[in-house]
Design a protein around this motif. Sequence first.
Motif, mmCIF file in Angstrom:
data_model
loop_
_atom_site.group_PDB
_atom_site.id
_atom_site.type_symbol
_atom_site.label_atom_id
_atom_site.label_comp_id
_atom_site.label_asym_id
_atom_site.label_seq_id
_atom_site.Cartn_x
_atom_site.Cartn_y
_atom_site.Cartn_z
ATOM 1 N N HIS A 32 0.816 -1.216 0.000
ATOM 2 C CA HIS A 32 0.000 0.000 0.000
ATOM 3 C C HIS A 32 0.849 1.265 0.000
ATOM 4 O O HIS A 32 0.307 2.369 -0.072
ATOM 5 C CB HIS A 32 -0.926 0.003 1.218
ATOM 6 C CG HIS A 32 -0.202 0.106 2.530
ATOM 7 N ND1 HIS A 32 0.723 -0.835 2.946
ATOM 8 C CD2 HIS A 32 -0.250 1.049 3.512
ATOM 9 C CE1 HIS A 32 1.197 -0.486 4.131
ATOM 10 N NE2 HIS A 32 0.624 0.651 4.488
ATOM 11 N N LEU A 33 2.170 1.112 0.080
ATOM 12 C CA LEU A 33 3.084 2.250 0.051
ATOM 13 C C LEU A 33 3.799 2.313 -1.290
ATOM 14 O O LEU A 33 4.121 1.279 -1.886
ATOM 15 C CB LEU A 33 4.111 2.149 1.184
ATOM 16 C CG LEU A 33 3.559 2.084 2.609
ATOM 17 C CD1 LEU A 33 4.694 1.863 3.594
ATOM 18 C CD2 LEU A 33 2.783 3.343 2.946
ATOM 19 N N TYR A 34 4.045 3.535 -1.751
ATOM 20 C CA TYR A 34 4.713 3.718 -3.037
ATOM 21 C C TYR A 34 5.672 4.898 -2.935
ATOM 22 O O TYR A 34 5.295 5.975 -2.447
ATOM 23 C CB TYR A 34 3.684 3.975 -4.144
ATOM 24 C CG TYR A 34 4.282 4.258 -5.506
ATOM 25 C CD1 TYR A 34 4.830 3.231 -6.264
ATOM 26 C CD2 TYR A 34 4.290 5.547 -6.031
ATOM 27 C CE1 TYR A 34 5.377 3.487 -7.517
ATOM 28 C CE2 TYR A 34 4.833 5.811 -7.268
ATOM 29 C CZ TYR A 34 5.373 4.768 -8.006
ATOM 30 O OH TYR A 34 5.917 5.017 -9.248
ATOM 31 N N ARG A 35 6.890 4.689 -3.346
ATOM 32 C CA ARG A 35 7.899 5.738 -3.380
ATOM 33 C C ARG A 35 8.603 5.666 -4.727
ATOM 34 O O ARG A 35 9.092 4.603 -5.126
ATOM 35 C CB ARG A 35 8.924 5.567 -2.243
ATOM 36 C CG ARG A 35 8.326 5.590 -0.849
ATOM 37 C CD ARG A 35 7.768 6.957 -0.497
ATOM 38 N NE ARG A 35 7.272 6.997 0.866
ATOM 39 C CZ ARG A 35 6.024 6.719 1.217
ATOM 40 N NH1 ARG A 35 5.141 6.365 0.287
ATOM 41 N NH2 ARG A 35 5.657 6.799 2.486
ATOM 42 N N THR A 73 12.431 6.873 -12.088
ATOM 43 C CA THR A 73 11.383 7.707 -12.663
ATOM 44 C C THR A 73 10.208 7.842 -11.701
ATOM 45 O O THR A 73 10.156 7.180 -10.666
ATOM 46 C CB THR A 73 10.898 7.100 -13.988
ATOM 47 O OG1 THR A 73 10.379 5.780 -13.749
ATOM 48 C CG2 THR A 73 12.043 7.006 -14.982
ATOM 49 N N VAL A 74 9.271 8.703 -12.074
ATOM 50 C CA VAL A 74 8.055 8.914 -11.286
ATOM 51 C C VAL A 74 6.895 8.314 -12.077
ATOM 52 O O VAL A 74 5.965 8.997 -12.487
ATOM 53 C CB VAL A 74 7.830 10.414 -11.006
ATOM 54 C CG1 VAL A 74 6.739 10.610 -9.943
ATOM 55 C CG2 VAL A 74 9.112 11.070 -10.533
ATOM 56 N N THR A 84 5.133 11.120 -6.546
ATOM 57 C CA THR A 84 6.422 10.787 -5.947
ATOM 58 C C THR A 84 6.245 9.859 -4.748
ATOM 59 O O THR A 84 7.168 9.114 -4.398
ATOM 60 C CB THR A 84 7.140 12.063 -5.496
ATOM 61 O OG1 THR A 84 6.295 12.783 -4.589
ATOM 62 C CG2 THR A 84 7.453 12.952 -6.687
ATOM 63 N N ALA A 85 5.079 9.907 -4.126
ATOM 64 C CA ALA A 85 4.789 9.021 -2.998
ATOM 65 C C ALA A 85 3.280 8.914 -2.834
ATOM 66 O O ALA A 85 2.541 9.865 -3.131
ATOM 67 C CB ALA A 85 5.415 9.546 -1.700
ATOM 68 N N HIS A 86 2.833 7.753 -2.412
ATOM 69 C CA HIS A 86 1.425 7.608 -2.058
ATOM 70 C C HIS A 86 1.295 6.575 -0.958
ATOM 71 O O HIS A 86 2.168 5.727 -0.755
ATOM 72 C CB HIS A 86 0.564 7.282 -3.288
ATOM 73 C CG HIS A 86 0.491 5.813 -3.641
ATOM 74 N ND1 HIS A 86 0.217 5.369 -4.910
ATOM 75 C CD2 HIS A 86 0.610 4.668 -2.917
ATOM 76 C CE1 HIS A 86 0.185 4.044 -4.935
ATOM 77 N NE2 HIS A 86 0.427 3.606 -3.734
#
Length: 500
Positions: free
Chosen positions: A95-98, A109-110, A324-326
């Motif tokens: 559930h985390l994204y960086r 990359t983003v 960039t993050a979620h």
Amino acid sequence: MTSTQVGQRSYGNWTRPKTAGLLGLGSIGTAVLFVGAGFSVLVTMASNIFTGIATGVLFGLFLLTVAVRDKHGRSLLMRAVTRVGWWSTKTRGAHLYRSGPLGRAEWGTVQLPGLAAGSRLTEWRDSYNRPFALVQVPAMAHYTVVIGTEPDGAALVDREQIDAWVSEWGMWLSTLADEPGIEAVSVTIETAPDTGTRLRREVTSRIDPAAPEFARRLLSDLVDRYPAGSATIKAYVAITFHAAPRTGGRKRSPDEMGRELASRLPGLTQGLAGTGAGTSRPLNAQQLCEVIRIAYDPAAARLIDEANAVGEPPELYWPEVGPTAHQAGWDSYRHDSATSVTWMMSGAPRGNVPSSILSRLLAPHRDVARKRVTLLYRPIDAAKAAAIVEADVRAASFNLTTSTKPTARNMTAARAAAATAAEEAGGAGLVQFGMLVTATVLNGSQESDAKAAIDNLSATARLRLRVVHGSQDSAFAAALPLGLVLPKHLRVPGEVREQL
């Protein structure tokens, strides 16, 4: 001399797919019921009566989890599976994204996360020499083109014209079933606060240097104050095609799809002209990148508008438009500079409704910074439509005759199924539809106000909405004009879920 007053036209007769079954169960649930009863008898004959009773109780408990449903039609089994899936997601940290140079995304990359992570973007030109973006999802062999529209709106428009627009929209949807390779269509209505950049550019370019000082100061004050509280409304139509023109056919390459869609796109945009969509033009790659970038990072909207205002649009690339993050939560989604909550439609309005039923839901709201309402359509070709409506008629008749005292809902469902079959036999098209509503706020403390606002708006639209639990990031991406077809990404097909 006589005058005839025509009442407001209403629309309805939509039905939810349901299979025949006993005790509120579907086809698979009914089959499990008979198998469980027979297996319990065999266990009793082979062992003893107590073992047979225990076996029957186990089957009964399983069927109870399938039969007991909440107001959204979700069974205990489905809710338990969702909880287990969310627990597994949190345990794995999925559930985390960086992303970015210090993130975990490849090449630093983003890129877009989740279902859109493997998507690719190319740009082509149609037969009118208009550039258009083509989004490819290789895992599903889907290709999506996005059309930007400028809806005319219903203000100061005659009722006859509105009815004509609705009729043309229905005809446009029905013709999609005859278009080869079309998988799904989505319509996204997005409301967002106006940054005032376009207004300032328009007014500044028209001010006469010789104008009185009072007039120039008045215009400057108007430009500074008008954007406060104003909103912009944008509409997008995303059409998703499958690489194979027919079931079992050869999948075409990206180059073949680009050349084919270049010749078919003008006809699709012209068909939207009579539906009230206004001017329709396909989005190019740069425009689509801006739409997706602003969706994940609303703070970038002002910078992008200012860059476009001075004639220097930012060069955005598809691997750079993601967050960039979620952090996906159970009932919310935090991404870059905003927090979003997505609802899904669990029940369409009952009975007949006017064409303006969604007007308040689509309009800007003061408690929601950015609101996105996405209508999802899946056209069904004529060959399958006839079989589906006849199956619905048989299922409704079976559910009506299995009880000596049929309920009002069963009788209404039988009449609706018969009416749908008659309309389909007369040439009407069949379309599966759904809805996603996304509310985005810039401050996390405004999340409760946004939820209350959407709940009130759904009541005015007579819709039954529920928060998407455990899949907020996927639902957020599906509400964007990317052409993601959610049923194709499910591990358990939707047809199996309906038959439980």
